[in-house]
Design an enzyme around this catalytic site. Structure first.
Site, short mmCIF file in Angstrom:
data_model
loop_
_atom_site.label_atom_id
_atom_site.label_comp_id
_atom_site.label_asym_id
_atom_site.label_seq_id
_atom_site.Cartn_x
_atom_site.Cartn_y
_atom_site.Cartn_z
CB THR A 152 31.20 39.50 42.73
OG1 THR A 152 31.97 38.33 43.07
CG2 THR A 152 30.21 39.14 41.64
CG ASP A 197 47.93 37.30 41.40
OD1 ASP A 197 48.50 36.30 41.87
OD2 ASP A 197 46.70 37.35 41.22
#
Length: 211
Positions: free
Chosen positions: A107, A202
């Site tokens: 999401t 990341d």
């Protein structure tokens, strides 16, 4: 919301080395620390101060000191921890709170898993640390947390930001409070999975390894 993009050759150089996929974690951590100290100089430009009398070897004069209550620094776990030393080095009198947020990879929304913040932040200047402003989900959640606790002056310090994330934060914050975002660089875009391009990967993994 106010956006400030720090413009300095040393900042540009350090960001370039951070982007390099071959930069090892120890070097990456050191560069993040150095870069945050440079960004903290910009982020604390409007830190509150009060007049303070001081006795020099020759006379008595007026100077300034950080106002009370002390500012609070809030690194977003885990990657924000890599920015903490660089920020406290410039603002050692600040207190530190912690907020644990992670991104749901499906999401792209922020999920809270830890919260160590004072219940009342009224009158406190808050500095939120988050290396990557990508979709803006984590930063918006952090801003909402501190606003709900009475903060009205929030400065977010990020290494890189995507235009989409900046706009999302701008829409979410509106004109409810004095919120600023200080970044080293605004990158091109987000990719299809919500990562900043060209970015640096990341930040948490590059700081601490993949876990």
């Amino acid at each position: 919301m106010h956006l400030h993009v720090a413009n300095h050759p040393l900042i540009d150089h350090k960001v370039t080395v951070l982007r390099d996929a071959s930069t090892p974690s120890p070097t990456f951590r050191l560069l993040v620390d150095e870069l945050v100290t440079l960004l903290a100089y910009e982020a604390t430009r409007n830190v509150r101060v009060v007049d303070h009398e001081v006795t020099t070897p020759l006379t008595v004069t007026m100077g300034t000191k950080i106002a009370s209550p002390a500012p609070i620094i809030v690194p977003i776990l885990r990657a924000g921890l890599g920015m903490l030393d660089g920020m406290t080095r410039l603002l050692p009198s600040a207190e530190v709170g912690f907020l644990g947020l992670k991104r749901d990879e499906e999401t792209l929304k922020a999920i809270t898993y830890a919260n160590r913040l004072p219940e009342d932040l009224s009158g406190r200047q808050v500095f939120v640390l988050d290396p990557m402003l990508a979709t803006g989900g984590s930063l918006i959640a952090a801003i909402e947390y501190v606003l709900e606790r009475g903060a009205t002056d929030v400065t977010c310090v990020c290494l890189l930001a995507a235009p989409e994330g900046i706009e999302n934060v701008r829409k979410a914050v509106g004109d409810r409070a004095d919120v600023s975002v200080v970044v080293a660089c605004v990158d091109e875009k987000l990719n299809e999975v919500g990562y900043i391009v060209p970015g640096l990967g990341d930040a948490g993994d590059r700081l601490y390894g993949v876990v």
